[in-house]
Motif scaffolding. Structure first.
Motif, PDB file in Angstrom:
ATOM      1  N   ASN A 100       0.786  -1.241   0.000  1.00 34.49           N
ATOM      2  CA  ASN A 100       0.000   0.000   0.000  1.00 34.49           C
ATOM      3  C   ASN A 100       0.811   1.281   0.000  1.00 34.49           C
ATOM      4  N   SER A 101       2.125   1.192   0.095  1.00 37.34           N
ATOM      5  CA  SER A 101       2.929   2.411   0.207  1.00 37.34           C
ATOM      6  C   SER A 101       4.376   2.102  -0.141  1.00 37.34           C
ATOM      7  N   GLY A 102       5.144   3.183  -0.250  1.00 39.54           N
ATOM      8  CA  GLY A 102       6.561   3.023  -0.526  1.00 39.54           C
ATOM      9  C   GLY A 102       7.285   2.331   0.622  1.00 39.54           C
ATOM     10  N   THR A 103       6.978   2.766   1.818  1.00 39.26           N
ATOM     11  CA  THR A 103       7.604   2.157   2.996  1.00 39.26           C
ATOM     12  C   THR A 103       7.384   0.651   3.025  1.00 39.26           C
ATOM     13  N   GLU A 104       6.168   0.251   2.748  1.00 42.19           N
ATOM     14  CA  GLU A 104       5.867  -1.189   2.773  1.00 42.19           C
ATOM     15  C   GLU A 104       6.611  -1.930   1.667  1.00 42.19           C
ATOM     16  N   ALA A 134      20.046   9.138   2.403  1.00 44.52           N
ATOM     17  CA  ALA A 134      18.957   8.466   1.671  1.00 44.52           C
ATOM     18  C   ALA A 134      17.652   8.569   2.454  1.00 44.52           C
ATOM     19  N   PHE A 135      16.554   8.419   1.745  1.00 44.29           N
ATOM     20  CA  PHE A 135      15.245   8.309   2.394  1.00 44.29           C
ATOM     21  C   PHE A 135      14.535   7.079   1.851  1.00 44.29           C
ATOM     22  N   HIS A 136      14.127   6.184   2.766  1.00 42.87           N
ATOM     23  CA  HIS A 136      13.458   4.972   2.311  1.00 42.87           C
ATOM     24  C   HIS A 136      12.112   4.735   2.993  1.00 42.87           C
ATOM     25  N   GLY A 137      11.636   5.697   3.780  1.00 41.33           N
ATOM     26  CA  GLY A 137      10.328   5.512   4.408  1.00 41.33           C
ATOM     27  C   GLY A 137      10.389   5.639   5.907  1.00 41.33           C
ATOM     28  N   ARG A 138       9.276   5.299   6.580  1.00 42.20           N
ATOM     29  CA  ARG A 138       9.129   5.665   7.984  1.00 42.20           C
ATOM     30  C   ARG A 138       8.881   4.522   8.970  1.00 42.20           C
ATOM     31  N   VAL A 186      19.661   1.504  -2.826  1.00 42.21           N
ATOM     32  CA  VAL A 186      20.086   2.834  -3.265  1.00 42.21           C
ATOM     33  C   VAL A 186      18.982   3.505  -4.085  1.00 42.21           C
ATOM     34  N   GLU A 187      18.880   4.811  -3.946  1.00 42.87           N
ATOM     35  CA  GLU A 187      17.966   5.585  -4.798  1.00 42.87           C
ATOM     36  C   GLU A 187      18.727   6.009  -6.052  1.00 42.87           C
ATOM     37  N   PRO A 188      18.204   5.771  -7.244  1.00 45.08           N
ATOM     38  CA  PRO A 188      18.880   6.249  -8.466  1.00 45.08           C
ATOM     39  C   PRO A 188      19.010   7.779  -8.466  1.00 45.08           C
ATOM     40  N   ALA A 191      16.031  11.655  -3.653  1.00 47.68           N
ATOM     41  CA  ALA A 191      15.003  12.667  -3.872  1.00 47.68           C
ATOM     42  C   ALA A 191      14.829  13.566  -2.645  1.00 47.68           C
ATOM     43  N   GLU A 192      14.343  12.970  -1.550  1.00 48.55           N
ATOM     44  CA  GLU A 192      14.142  13.752  -0.319  1.00 48.55           C
ATOM     45  C   GLU A 192      15.454  14.377   0.132  1.00 48.55           C
ATOM     46  N   GLY A 193      16.535  13.690  -0.127  1.00 46.30           N
ATOM     47  CA  GLY A 193      17.855  14.144   0.326  1.00 46.30           C
ATOM     48  C   GLY A 193      18.391  15.361  -0.422  1.00 46.30           C
ATOM     49  N   PHE A 219      17.004  -1.033  -6.093  1.00 42.20           N
ATOM     50  CA  PHE A 219      16.834   0.399  -6.374  1.00 42.20           C
ATOM     51  C   PHE A 219      15.513   0.839  -5.739  1.00 42.20           C
ATOM     52  N   ASP A 220      15.585   1.875  -4.943  1.00 43.11           N
ATOM     53  CA  ASP A 220      14.365   2.478  -4.418  1.00 43.11           C
ATOM     54  C   ASP A 220      13.860   3.468  -5.463  1.00 43.11           C
ATOM     55  N   GLU A 221      12.868   3.019  -6.224  1.00 45.04           N
ATOM     56  CA  GLU A 221      12.282   3.868  -7.280  1.00 45.04           C
ATOM     57  C   GLU A 221      10.911   4.390  -6.861  1.00 45.04           C
ATOM     58  N   VAL A 222      10.706   4.487  -5.554  1.00 44.27           N
ATOM     59  CA  VAL A 222       9.410   4.953  -5.067  1.00 44.27           C
ATOM     60  C   VAL A 222       9.091   6.343  -5.624  1.00 44.27           C
ATOM     61  N   GLN A 223      10.106   7.195  -5.691  1.00 46.67           N
ATOM     62  CA  GLN A 223       9.869   8.551  -6.212  1.00 46.67           C
ATOM     63  C   GLN A 223      10.249   8.686  -7.689  1.00 46.67           C
ATOM     64  N   THR A 224      11.263   7.944  -8.132  1.00 42.80           N
ATOM     65  CA  THR A 224      11.755   8.105  -9.504  1.00 42.80           C
ATOM     66  C   THR A 224      10.963   7.294 -10.530  1.00 42.80           C
ATOM     67  N   ALA A 248       6.036   3.017  -5.772  1.00 39.29           N
ATOM     68  CA  ALA A 248       4.801   3.456  -5.080  1.00 39.29           C
ATOM     69  C   ALA A 248       4.390   4.797  -5.677  1.00 39.29           C
ATOM     70  N   LYS A 249       4.399   5.834  -4.857  1.00 40.38           N
ATOM     71  CA  LYS A 249       3.990   7.196  -5.215  1.00 40.38           C
ATOM     72  C   LYS A 249       3.137   7.311  -6.489  1.00 40.38           C
ATOM     73  N   ALA A 250       3.739   7.553  -7.654  1.00 41.20           N
ATOM     74  CA  ALA A 250       2.961   7.813  -8.871  1.00 41.20           C
ATOM     75  C   ALA A 250       2.160   6.600  -9.338  1.00 41.20           C
TER      76      ALA A 250
HETATM   77  C1  LIG Z   1       8.259   8.620  -0.436  1.00 45.05           C
HETATM   78  C2  LIG Z   1       9.380   7.676  -0.447  1.00 45.05           C
HETATM   79  C3  LIG Z   1       9.378   6.503   0.328  1.00 45.05           C
HETATM   80  C4  LIG Z   1       8.268   6.191   1.305  1.00 45.05           C
HETATM   81  O1  LIG Z   1       7.053   6.015   0.667  1.00 45.05           O
HETATM   82  P1  LIG Z   1       5.679   6.129   1.494  1.00 45.05           P
HETATM   83  O2  LIG Z   1       4.620   5.827   0.486  1.00 45.05           O
HETATM   84  O3  LIG Z   1       5.613   7.501   2.076  1.00 45.05           O
HETATM   85  O4  LIG Z   1       5.714   5.104   2.562  1.00 45.05           O
HETATM   86  C5  LIG Z   1      10.441   5.636   0.194  1.00 45.05           C
HETATM   87  N1  LIG Z   1      11.462   5.900  -0.646  1.00 45.05           N
HETATM   88  C6  LIG Z   1      11.504   7.012  -1.397  1.00 45.05           C
HETATM   89  C7  LIG Z   1      12.643   7.220  -2.324  1.00 45.05           C
HETATM   90  C8  LIG Z   1      10.479   7.947  -1.318  1.00 45.05           C
HETATM   91  O5  LIG Z   1      10.525   9.060  -2.047  1.00 45.05           O
END
Ligand SMILES: *Cc1c(COP(=O)(O)O)cnc(C)c1O
Length: 401
Positions: A100-104, A134-138, A186-188, A191-193, A219-224, A248-250
């Protein structure tokens, strides 16, 4: 009722929200409770891939809601199979898992990597290499893997076996990966950073080291992902294939859905019962996401992202010619960051807040970088109007400081 003031009476006050309460949205414009119209250059946080109230998305959502909202994952549903099939057929991956989310998605990927290493290698092969900033979720796992201790230190004890290297730094990198490494994440583009793209050499080196030590490259492509960079996924811009991506996200265009795509080889990381979710991949989310991927992964949208990106960068440069406020404008596609000059480091939020006063929604990425992640189909005119308002906010910011 003043909705903005009521909010913290009833909800945890953890977001430091701006003083604009949207009532409805259309395309890349938001209408507020106060009747004001705002140009949306944030798109959620890189979520509203097709803008607000997209007619096709609305139709899919309504049709699906008239048929079937939810069934448990003890039953197969058709939309989720169609979504997975599309993603597998249009990437280098072979299997999907939805949540349901990027974190998951991150949580699932890391659990899978550890279990794979344990089952196929040895019990001590559980180390995870991530990167600073890096940012990978909460969740506790994802926040620990993230490279910003401000998000994790208050929640100790944290999960163990996680180390952090320097992003984009090849020096000493080889020493951080060994036989006990289960995965590298790794994030390609961080983003948040601060919207910091990985160098090709860095990702290539990670690929080589992961191969040498049988570690899974994530690769964490949640944002990319999902068109954000002008490719369907950002990895397609590099000649490096990860073993797994988190998305996730988009993907849901505003409907919550996340997922993991992985190569066949790592399919055995999970067995029946190893992992699961109640809502993940339910018919509503999957049918919306299916519409998103089929719409986004087209030459119209992807080439359009590159064209829009060039316009955003051009206008930001002209703002900078006038005000000399940015140290660097960077990013890819419609994930663009403008880093403030040192003198204004720490003040990106102030500019963002002023933007709302002048009628434009933007984001920040770290306290030093203004970030723009509009809808992938934002009208060119809205980019021009929105950035004009942003320029006014910059002017006001400079007058205030
Ligand atoms: C937003 C984001 C997450 C976390 O996604 P959520 O849907 O908020 O849980 C993880 N990794 C990256 C790169 C993000 O931008």
């Amino acid at each position: 009722m003043n909705t903005r003031q009521e909010y913290p009476k009833y909800l945890l006050d953890i977001y430091n929200q701006v003083n604009f309460v949207p009532l409805r949205g259309s395309g890349s414009r938001l209408i507020g409770e106060d009747g004001r119209e705002i140009i949306d250059l944030a798109g959620g946080i890189a979520v509203n891939a097709l803008g607000h109230s997209h007619p096709g998305l609305n139709e899919v959502l309504l049709n699906q809601s008239n048929q079937l909202w939810h069934v448990s994952n003890f039953m197969v549903n058709k939309p989720v199979v169609l979504l997975a099939k599309y993603l597998v057929e249009h990437t280098c991956f072979d299997k999907a898992f939805f949540c349901n989310s990027g974190t998951e998605a991150i949580e699932a990927a890391l659990k899978l990597a550890r279990r794979y290493a344990r089952v196929h290698h040895h019990a001590n092969k559980n180390k995870i290499l991530a990167f600073k900033n890096a940012f990978h979720g909460r969740t506790l796992f994802s926040v620990t893997v993230g490279g910003q201790s401000k998000y994790s230190e208050d929640f100790a004890p944290l999960p163990g076996g996680i180390i952090h290297g320097e992003y984009n730094n090849l020096e000493g990198l080889a020493k951080l990966i060994d036989a006990d490494t289960a995965a590298v994440i790794v994030e390609p583009i961080q983003a948040e950073g601060g919207v910091i793209p990985a160098t090709l050499e860095f990702l290539q080196e990670l690929r080589i080291l992961c191969n040498q030590h049988n570690a899974l490259l994530i690769f964490d492509e949640v944002q990319t992902g999902v068109g954000r960079t002008g490719k369907f996924f950002a990895y397609q811009d590099y000649s490096v294939e990860p073993d797994l991506i988190c998305i996730a996200k988009a993907l849901g265009g505003g409907f919550p859905i996340g997922g993991v795509l992985l190569k066949e080889k790592f399919n055995t990381g999970f067995a029946i019962g190893s992992h699961g979710t109640t809502f993940g991949g339910n018919p509503l989310a999957a049918s919306v996401a299916n519409f998103i991927v089929n719409t986004v992964n087209t030459p119209e949208i992807l080439a359009g992202v590159t064209k829009r990106s060039e316009l955003v960068v051009k206008i930001l440069q002209s703002i900078n010619d006038k005000y000399k406020i940015f140290k660097e404008i960077r990013g890819k596609g419609l994930l663009i960051g403008a880093e403030l000059i040192e003198e204004f480091h720490g003040m990106a939020r102030e500019i963002m807040v002023l933007g709302y006063d002048f009628g434009v929604a933007t984001l920040i990425a770290s306290p030093n970088v203004c970030r723009f992640t509009p809808a992938l189909n934002i009208p060119l005119e809205d980019i021009e109007i929105g950035l004009d308002k942003f320029g006014t906010a910059i002017k006001q910011f400079l007058a205030n400081n």
